[in-house]
Design an enzyme around this catalytic site. Structure first.
Site, PDB file in Angstrom:
ATOM      1  N   LYS A  23       0.797  -1.240   0.000  1.00  0.00           N
ATOM      2  CA  LYS A  23       0.000   0.000   0.000  1.00  0.00           C
ATOM      3  C   LYS A  23       0.826   1.283   0.000  1.00  0.00           C
ATOM      4  CE  LYS A  23      -4.354  -1.590   1.954  1.00  0.00           C
ATOM      5  NZ  LYS A  23      -5.449  -1.238   2.847  1.00  0.00           N
ATOM      6  N   ASP A  78     -10.416   3.113   1.361  1.00  0.00           N
ATOM      7  CA  ASP A  78     -10.626   2.600   2.724  1.00  0.00           C
ATOM      8  C   ASP A  78     -11.392   3.607   3.591  1.00  0.00           C
ATOM      9  OD1 ASP A  78      -9.512   0.067   2.503  1.00  0.00           O
ATOM     10  OD2 ASP A  78      -7.491   0.751   2.969  1.00  0.00           O
TER      11      ASP A  78
END
Length: 295
Positions: free
Chosen positions: A75, A111
């Site tokens: 990420k 997210d």
């Protein structure tokens, strides 16, 4: 009966990269949505070791991958390999969704949207006088902090056990407006913070399968959670976790990580496919069935 989907030379590619990635539930949810929408795409898990990340992303461009999700451990490592990163992803310092736009890779982070969706829809309220307490200070906590700020929380407390990592976490927001609402606290402060918490979020892996009996904090500490507070666990297996079971006993509202998983997936599909509507219920039900929790 849904007719069998044929994968041909025209089928377009989506996927998720991680290491390992075989446990990912994203293919289950996304392929259910794609089938429902009747689109000629397929969503695949791609296991990519860290040392192969750069060459893999170049390969994705070469074969015309439309977009992909990014999970642990890529990420942050992926960010220098992208042409553009949205301000939101810059703020968090992590990318979980990449799309191909004008022959360039664009990274964002869904997210936050995943995390705040149930708080905006099911439990709508004015958060401006409220206090959020976040357990853990890893990557997931960053999205939660940004989400709480977006919702307008007056105070956001992040609690961690490793003092050095906690201080680094606090400093990393120093150039952001979020800094004014954010406070980092050592684990010993928890007993003071929990009675004030309107939202208590577990971003740690404690309580995740297979260690299903573990709690991120003690039963005595959870007992101090105010009635009507929201306890939110980013873990979705088991469903519910011990943390959420204990919190519900105290009269708290429980939200588990499955809804965050669904909603961040919905946000990613919107970016890649721009469908008129995303079949949220189809995605949720596919996951529940897969996990043996189907209605």
């Amino acid at each position: 009966m849904t007719k069998e989907r044929l994968i041909t030379g025209k089928t377009q590619l989506l996927g998720v990269i991680g290491h390992p990635v075989e446990h990912s539930l994203s293919p289950v949810m996304h392929n259910a949505a794609i089938a429902h929408l009747g689109l000629d795409y397929v969503y695949l898990p791609f296991p990519i070791a860290p040392e192969n990340l750069e060459i893999a992303i170049a390969g994705f461009a070469a074969i015309g991958v439309v977009g992909f999700n990014v999970t642990i451990p890529h990420k942050q490592a992926i960010m220098p390999l992208l042409s553009e990163i949205t301000p939101l992803a810059q703020t968090i310092g992590a990318v979980n969704t990449v799309s191909r736009q004008n022959n360039k890779w664009v990274g964002t982070n869904t997210d936050i949207e995943g995390f705040i969706a149930p708080l905006q829809t099911t439990y709508k309220q004015d958060w401006s006088q409220k206090v959020a307490v976040i357990l853990g200070n890893g990557g997931a906590a960053r999205a939660v902090v940004a989400g709480c700020y977006q919702l307008g929380f007056a105070k956001i407390h992040v609690v961690g056990r490793n003092v050095q990592r906690l201080e680094e976490f606090g400093k990393s927001w120093s150039n952001s407006p979020i800094n004014e609402n954010l406070q980092v606290d050592q684990w010993e402060e928890l007993s003071k913070l929990i009675p004030q918490a309107n939202l208590l979020v577990n971003t740690t892996p404690i309580g995740m399968y297979p260690k299903v009996d573990e709690l991120p904090l003690s039963g005595e500490e959870i007992a101090n959670l105010p009635t009507g507070a929201i306890a939110y666990d980013l873990i979705y297996i088991p469903k519910p976790t011990q943390f959420l079971k204990q919190a519900q006993k105290q009269g708290a509202i429980a939200i588990d990580g499955l809804e965050m998983l669904v909603q961040q997936g919905v946000a990613a599909l919107k970016i890649w496919l721009q469908p008129e509507t995303v079949p949220v219920e189809v995605m949720r039900q596919a996951l529940l069935n897969h996990l043996g929790l189907g209605k």
